[in-house]
Design a protein around this motif. Structure first.
Motif, PDB file in Angstrom:
ATOM      1  N   UNK A   1       7.845  -8.863 -10.569  1.00 14.84           N
ATOM      2  CA  UNK A   1       8.740  -8.224  -9.405  1.00 14.84           C
ATOM      3  C   UNK A   1       9.757  -8.955  -8.930  1.00 14.84           C
ATOM      4  N   UNK A   2      10.867  -8.158  -8.874  1.00 10.77           N
ATOM      5  CA  UNK A   2      12.141  -8.998  -8.321  1.00 10.77           C
ATOM      6  C   UNK A   2      12.162  -8.922  -7.094  1.00 10.77           C
ATOM      7  N   UNK A   3      13.161  -9.918  -6.332  1.00  8.14           N
ATOM      8  CA  UNK A   3      13.292  -9.933  -5.011  1.00  8.14           C
ATOM      9  C   UNK A   3      13.735  -8.424  -4.558  1.00  8.14           C
ATOM     10  N   UNK A   4      14.611  -7.889  -5.270  1.00 14.80           N
ATOM     11  CA  UNK A   4      15.245  -6.702  -4.647  1.00 14.80           C
ATOM     12  C   UNK A   4      14.331  -5.514  -4.553  1.00 14.80           C
ATOM     13  N   UNK A   5      13.369  -5.405  -5.568  1.00 19.74           N
ATOM     14  CA  UNK A   5      12.359  -4.752  -5.406  1.00 19.74           C
ATOM     15  C   UNK A   5      11.197  -4.710  -4.546  1.00 19.74           C
TER      16      UNK A   5
ATOM     17  N   UNK B   1      14.467 -17.937  14.554  1.00 19.35           N
ATOM     18  CA  UNK B   1      14.445 -17.777  13.054  1.00 19.35           C
ATOM     19  C   UNK B   1      12.816 -18.067  12.718  1.00 19.35           C
ATOM     20  N   UNK B   2      12.459 -16.727  12.106  1.00 24.92           N
ATOM     21  CA  UNK B   2      11.200 -16.512  11.749  1.00 24.92           C
ATOM     22  C   UNK B   2      10.826 -16.546  10.247  1.00 24.92           C
ATOM     23  N   UNK B   3       9.921 -17.068   9.616  1.00 20.38           N
ATOM     24  CA  UNK B   3       9.371 -17.153   8.123  1.00 20.38           C
ATOM     25  C   UNK B   3       7.982 -16.610   8.184  1.00 20.38           C
ATOM     26  N   UNK B   4       7.899 -15.617   7.162  1.00 24.08           N
ATOM     27  CA  UNK B   4       6.668 -14.904   6.958  1.00 24.08           C
ATOM     28  C   UNK B   4       6.197 -14.990   5.517  1.00 24.08           C
ATOM     29  N   UNK B   5       5.179 -15.157   5.499  1.00 23.66           N
ATOM     30  CA  UNK B   5       4.152 -15.097   3.858  1.00 23.66           C
ATOM     31  C   UNK B   5       3.581 -13.787   3.847  1.00 23.66           C
ATOM     32  N   UNK B   6       3.785 -13.193   2.820  1.00 23.34           N
ATOM     33  CA  UNK B   6       3.427 -11.701   2.652  1.00 23.34           C
ATOM     34  C   UNK B   6       2.788 -11.604   1.070  1.00 23.34           C
ATOM     35  N   UNK B   7       1.719 -10.924   1.156  1.00 25.61           N
ATOM     36  CA  UNK B   7       1.114 -10.491   0.047  1.00 25.61           C
ATOM     37  C   UNK B   7       1.225  -9.180  -0.413  1.00 25.61           C
ATOM     38  N   UNK B   8       1.910  -8.624  -1.444  1.00 18.91           N
ATOM     39  CA  UNK B   8       2.112  -7.313  -1.787  1.00 18.91           C
ATOM     40  C   UNK B   8       1.129  -6.871  -2.583  1.00 18.91           C
ATOM     41  N   UNK B   9       0.268  -5.921  -2.436  1.00 22.33           N
ATOM     42  CA  UNK B   9      -0.798  -5.549  -3.191  1.00 22.33           C
ATOM     43  C   UNK B   9      -0.155  -4.005  -3.861  1.00 22.33           C
TER      44      UNK B   9
ATOM     45  N   UNK C   1       1.883  -2.924  -5.912  1.00 21.73           N
ATOM     46  CA  UNK C   1       3.123  -2.468  -5.887  1.00 21.73           C
ATOM     47  C   UNK C   1       3.623  -1.305  -6.799  1.00 21.73           C
ATOM     48  N   UNK C   2       2.892  -1.103  -7.893  1.00 20.36           N
ATOM     49  CA  UNK C   2       3.389  -0.253  -8.747  1.00 20.36           C
ATOM     50  C   UNK C   2       2.818   1.223  -8.497  1.00 20.36           C
ATOM     51  N   UNK C   3       1.758   1.396  -7.773  1.00 22.62           N
ATOM     52  CA  UNK C   3       1.205   2.979  -7.504  1.00 22.62           C
ATOM     53  C   UNK C   3       0.875   3.243  -6.299  1.00 22.62           C
ATOM     54  N   UNK C   4       0.424   2.128  -5.299  1.00 22.82           N
ATOM     55  CA  UNK C   4      -0.202   2.422  -4.098  1.00 22.82           C
ATOM     56  C   UNK C   4       0.021   1.185  -3.136  1.00 22.82           C
ATOM     57  N   UNK C   5       1.431   0.766  -2.880  1.00 20.80           N
ATOM     58  CA  UNK C   5       1.721  -0.369  -2.290  1.00 20.80           C
ATOM     59  C   UNK C   5       1.091  -0.424  -0.734  1.00 20.80           C
ATOM     60  N   UNK C   6       0.975  -1.795  -0.585  1.00 17.75           N
ATOM     61  CA  UNK C   6       0.634  -1.992   0.751  1.00 17.75           C
ATOM     62  C   UNK C   6       0.751  -3.647   1.079  1.00 17.75           C
TER      63      UNK C   6
ATOM     64  N   UNK D   1       8.822  -3.469   1.049  1.00 20.82           N
ATOM     65  CA  UNK D   1       8.482  -4.083   2.410  1.00 20.82           C
ATOM     66  C   UNK D   1       9.436  -3.279   3.222  1.00 20.82           C
ATOM     67  N   UNK D   2      10.687  -3.097   3.042  1.00 22.62           N
ATOM     68  CA  UNK D   2      11.407  -2.322   4.077  1.00 22.62           C
ATOM     69  C   UNK D   2      10.889  -0.963   4.110  1.00 22.62           C
ATOM     70  N   UNK D   3      10.501  -0.345   3.260  1.00 21.34           N
ATOM     71  CA  UNK D   3       9.895   0.864   3.374  1.00 21.34           C
ATOM     72  C   UNK D   3       8.734   1.154   3.961  1.00 21.34           C
ATOM     73  N   UNK D   4       7.875   0.078   3.629  1.00 21.19           N
ATOM     74  CA  UNK D   4       6.569   0.070   4.597  1.00 21.19           C
ATOM     75  C   UNK D   4       6.732  -0.209   5.625  1.00 21.19           C
ATOM     76  N   UNK D   5       7.505  -1.200   6.239  1.00 24.89           N
ATOM     77  CA  UNK D   5       7.910  -1.297   7.731  1.00 24.89           C
ATOM     78  C   UNK D   5       8.672  -0.151   8.522  1.00 24.89           C
ATOM     79  N   UNK D   6       9.324   0.596   7.766  1.00 27.81           N
ATOM     80  CA  UNK D   6      10.029   1.818   8.294  1.00 27.81           C
ATOM     81  C   UNK D   6       9.094   2.878   8.590  1.00 27.81           C
TER      82      UNK D   6
END
Length: 113
Positions: free
Chosen positions: A14-18, A89-97, A99-104, A23-28
């Motif tokens: 998984x790349x930073x761009x992806x 200035x905020x820093x957030x740790x995120x776990x992406x589950x 990502x390939x078929x059912x992102x959360x 994450x942008x899509x989930x938040x929007x």
């Protein structure tokens, strides 16, 4: 793309761009797919960070990766995003589950610089 479920992206590693795109899509459009851990809620209260600030950071195209994404043994991808929201200035740790078929995502912790 169905509005009931976000579109997954098949990519390894998984790349930073992806990761940011997901994450942008989930938040929007899919905030119900963002899980707020008890730990992150406690740190938000302790550090004076609001839900709005977190969502602003997640939606921002200007937030930057401070660490990761890297794969955890359980298959999740973990990373730190840093950005500006409401003058902090905020820093957030995120776990992406799944990502390939059912992102959360799971918000793990947050801190303020």
């Amino acid at each position: 793309m169905s509005k009931s479920k976000p579109q997954g992206i098949y990519e390894f590693p998984l790349t930073e761009t992806t990761a940011k795109k997901i994450i942008n899509e989930l938040a929007e459009n899919y905030t119900s797919r963002i899980i707020w851990s008890r730990h992150v809620k406690e740190r938000m209260v302790e550090r004076g960070v609001t839900t709005g600030q977190i969502l602003t950071l997640l939606k921002s195209k200007r937030s930057v990766f401070r660490e990761g994404p890297y794969e955890e043994p359980n298959g999740d991808w973990k990373f730190n995003l840093k950005g500006m929201a409401a003058g902090k200035v905020i820093e957030l740790t995120i776990a992406l589950k799944n990502h390939h078929d059912d992102p959360k995502s799971i918000l793990v912790t947050v801190w303020v610089d």
